[in-house]
Write an enzyme that holds these catalytic residues in place. Structure first.
Site, PDB file in Angstrom:
ATOM      1  CD  GLU A 141      -2.993  -1.019   2.262  1.00 17.30           C
ATOM      2  OE1 GLU A 141      -2.705  -0.430   3.315  1.00 17.30           O
ATOM      3  OE2 GLU A 141      -4.098  -1.513   2.042  1.00 17.30           O
ATOM      4  CD  GLU A 302      -4.138  -6.222   2.828  1.00 15.33           C
ATOM      5  OE1 GLU A 302      -4.855  -5.476   3.523  1.00 15.33           O
ATOM      6  OE2 GLU A 302      -2.903  -6.122   2.788  1.00 15.33           O
TER       7      GLU A 302
HETATM    8  C1  GLA Z   1      -4.319  -2.575   5.098  1.00  9.60           C
HETATM    9  C2  GLA Z   1      -2.948  -3.221   5.163  1.00  9.60           C
HETATM   10  C3  GLA Z   1      -2.894  -4.426   6.025  1.00  9.60           C
HETATM   11  C4  GLA Z   1      -3.674  -4.223   7.294  1.00  9.60           C
HETATM   12  C5  GLA Z   1      -5.126  -3.920   6.929  1.00  9.60           C
HETATM   13  C6  GLA Z   1      -5.963  -3.787   8.174  1.00  9.60           C
HETATM   14  O1  GLA Z   1      -5.011  -2.998   3.997  1.00  9.60           O
HETATM   15  O2  GLA Z   1      -2.478  -3.607   3.881  1.00  9.60           O
HETATM   16  O3  GLA Z   1      -1.519  -4.644   6.362  1.00  9.60           O
HETATM   17  O4  GLA Z   1      -3.144  -3.124   7.962  1.00  9.60           O
HETATM   18  O5  GLA Z   1      -5.157  -2.706   6.214  1.00  9.60           O
HETATM   19  O6  GLA Z   1      -7.302  -3.490   7.802  1.00  9.60           O
END
Ligand code: GLA
Length: 662
Positions: A141, A302
């Protein structure tokens, strides 16, 4: 179809690994993502590497699943920060960010890039040829959590070098930015500041150029990892990055060109939000992912499965939400879904970023729902992925335009992404597929191009759009079209600038409305509040569809339509969703597109398969049951025949198919 979980063996008692493998297999998992925060384990001291733990992990879990490994550069180790504190990012107030969380680096640190190249190379040398390691995620991210911009000395040196390459001479830069204003004329490159805090506001051209610089810096940081990985991984392995598509100084569509796949972290709700984002926002996010790789499928790396939050815990997904959000992603082009996270962490900042299994380790409601969804997608996912996503409607987006608006929002009531999603969502509510298009994308295959909030011009897009209009294309513009040139300066044309002749209007005056202000717009018998902005339109050949209802400009045109060759509609104010529905329905219909306003919170997406049409109906309401009328006879993917009225209970998903020509 790849379906999996984000897994943290380094945070999980080894004694649980076998149980986790068993449960993952019961779910239907075939891929796991790991290691994106494991730098210190792999390099416990400068230049000393220890892969013994991860060797065991890759062998243990590689027996059962394919693996995506993350390069761990989002969490530089404490020993590295102690040795090279210049790596830490600096806020616009000059505060150096402390070690203690994550994303504590600036991509403009040459030293940091060297260490990142080395750990990436060492990982790839270790696991790049492993047959079960099918993919690599760079970092995690980029730019998220306010880490997209850094204002330190190392950033300033890099920014000045970037400017010199872009403008070549100080005269060119001074002329472009208009630095004569407030006596800013630069006589040396070293005088040019990163936009740290000032009492007033910085030069708008400097601000957007700084965003461009930050975006280029992240793109080159990512490319360094891609170029390091590529020669060391097996040729079938892919490289991706998990984007978050938000209002950052990162041009994620440009970065996508350097990746084999776009990945996206799909959190329709996070932290303290009391309820999920409107479904059109999440739909928009998926369209951005698919469209940024010219329609290629993407990974949801995710997928929210449990309530998320750090010190504040967020919304608990209702029964059916995991399935709904999964199918919405698949409908709009996700060809792999990886659920965050398999098991909740017992320690650390994310103890309450819940996943499929909570702290007691017992599979419960969420586990069963994920298991059900995986079984559906193992049965039908490949067929859906093979079906084409086609759209007659394009919505234009340019990250640089977002930046320009972010620095000059005009009104305290304006938020670019919220307004953009409103102008995008009005098409989604008409039950049509939508694409996002960027500067340089072809437009000629679309029957309607929606160009929301086109404030900062882009010469490439201007040329494509004018050619599209000249060839009979249909366009919807909105307020503040054609105001700025690409270096973020106002030009001297009467608004809407280059597009005045096509829209058949001129805008002689305009007014910004703050949150406490409003006007109204009257379209036949329909009345809407007018917020944020009012373009006072003078028709020059265009038909007046709606007028303002208050103030000295009562009766002045607010919404117009000009039939140049196709229709060019101009929406001069921020009118409410209901009025957008009216204007869009007419524009879509006149463009020859079959548009029908869906019930509130109902989403429809079509995929065109081999000899069949696949249709998703999704009800995003948690309270209201809605119904839609089916056109003809359909079948569920399990073969049940459906005709007439389809009732959609709250959070319901129906996947229907119809033989083409039926
Ligand atoms: C983000 C991050 C993860 C985690 C999630 C928690 O997407 O990529 O590492 O922190 O949020 O919701």
């Amino acid at each position: 179809m790849y379906l999996g979980v984000d897994y943290y063996p380094e945070q999980t008692d080894r004694a649980l690994w076998n149980e986790d493998v068993r449960l993952m297999k019961e779910l239907g998992v075939n891929v796991i993502r790991m290691a994106e925060f494991a730098w210190t384990m792999m390099e416990p001291a400068d230049g000393e590497f220890d892969f013994s733990f991860w060797d065991e992990v890759v062998e243990t879990f590689g027996e059962h699943f394919d693996i995506v490994l993350g390069t761990p550069t989002a969490t530089p180790p404490a020993w590295l920060i102690e040795k090279c504190p210049e790596i830490l990012p600096v806020t616009k107030d000059g505060v150096r960010i402390s070690f203690g969380a994550r994303r504590h680096y600036t991509v403009n640190s040459p030293i940091y890039r060297e260490y990142c190249e080395r750990i990436t190379r060492k990982m790839a040398e270790r696991y790049g040829r492993h047959p079960r390691v099918i993919g690599w995620q760079t970092d995690n991210e980029y730019g998220h959590e306010q880490s997209d911009r850094s204002y330190g000395d190392v950033d300033q040196v890099a920014f000045q070098a970037w400017l010199k390459e872009r403008y070549e001479t100080l005269d060119a830069l001074n002329a472009a930015w208009g630095t004569v204003f407030w006596s800013h004329t630069y006589t040396a490159w070293t005088q040019i500041p990163v936009p740290r805090t000032v009492f007033q506001e910085h030069n708008p051209s400097l601000l957007v150029d700084f965003d461009r610089f930050c975006s280029d810096a992240y793109r080159s940081f990512n490319k360094l990892q891609v170029d390091t990985l590529r020669p060391l991984i097996h040729e079938d392995a892919f490289i991706t990055h998990n984007l978050v598509y938000s209002d950052m100084a990162i041009n994620q569509q440009q970065m996508a060109q350097d990746l084999d796949y776009v990945s996206f972290d799909n959190y329709p709700v996070w932290g303290g939000l009391p309820e999920p984002n409107r479904f059109e926002k999440t739909a928009h996010d998926h369209d951005l992912c698919r469209s940024s790789k010219q329609g290629k499928g993407f990974w949801v790396m995710e997928q929210l499965s449990g309530a998320q939050g750090w010190s504040r815990i967020g919304y608990l997904p209702r029964p059916g939400h995991i399935r709904l959000w999964t199918h919405q992603a698949v409908a709009r082009g996700a060809e792999a879904i990886v659920y965050f996270r398999f098991r909740a962490a017992d320690f650390g900042t994310e103890e309450f970023c819940h996943g499929i299994i909570d702290h007691d380790g017992k599979p419960k409601r969420k586990f069963e729902e994920v298991k059900h969804v995986m079984s559906e997608l193992h049965a039908h996912g490949d067929m859906i992925n093979a079906a084409t996503y086609k759209s007659d409607v394009a919505v234009y987006f340019d990250q640089e335009n977002l930046w320009a608006w972010t620095h000059q929002p005009h009104s305290d009531a304006f938020n670019f992404k919220q307004e953009f999603v409103r102008f995008y969502g009005a098409a989604v509510r008409q039950g049509v597929n939508t694409d996002i298009v960027f500067p340089g994308d072809a437009l000629d295959s679309y029957k309607l191009v929606i160009v929301p909030l086109y404030f900062l011009g882009n010469d490439v897009f201007d040329e494509t759009l004018i050619d599209y209009i000249e060839n009979g294309g249909n366009v919807i513009f909105t307020y503040r079209t054609g105001v700025k040139d690409p270096i973020n300066r106002c030009h001297n044309l009467t608004l809407p600038g280059k597009f005045a002749e096509y829209a058949g209007i001129e805008i002689d005056e305009y007014e910004s409305l703050q949150t406490v202000q409003s006007n109204e717009v009257r379209l036949g018998d329909q009345v809407s509040e007018a917020n944020i902005w009012c373009d006072l339109i003078t028709p020059k050949g265009a038909e007046v569809l709606a007028t303002y209802g208050q103030a000295f400009y009562k009766g002045t045109a607010a919404i117009t339509r000009h039939t140049y060759k196709g229709d060019v509609t101009y929406i001069g104010s921020s009118v409410d969703d209901a009025m957008l529905d009216t204007v869009y329905h007419e524009a879509l219909t006149r463009a020859g597109i079959d548009a029908n306003r869906l019930p509130d919170d109902v989403e429809k997406v079509d995929r065109h398969g081999d000899g069949q049409l696949i249709r998703f109906y999704m009800n995003h309401s948690t309270e209201v049951t809605s119904s839609v009328e089916l056109d003809g006879t359909w079948q569920t993917l399990d073969g049940e025949t459906m005709t007439g009225t389809l009732e959609l209970e709250p959070l319901a998903v129906f996947l229907l198919k119809q033989e083409v020509g039926a």
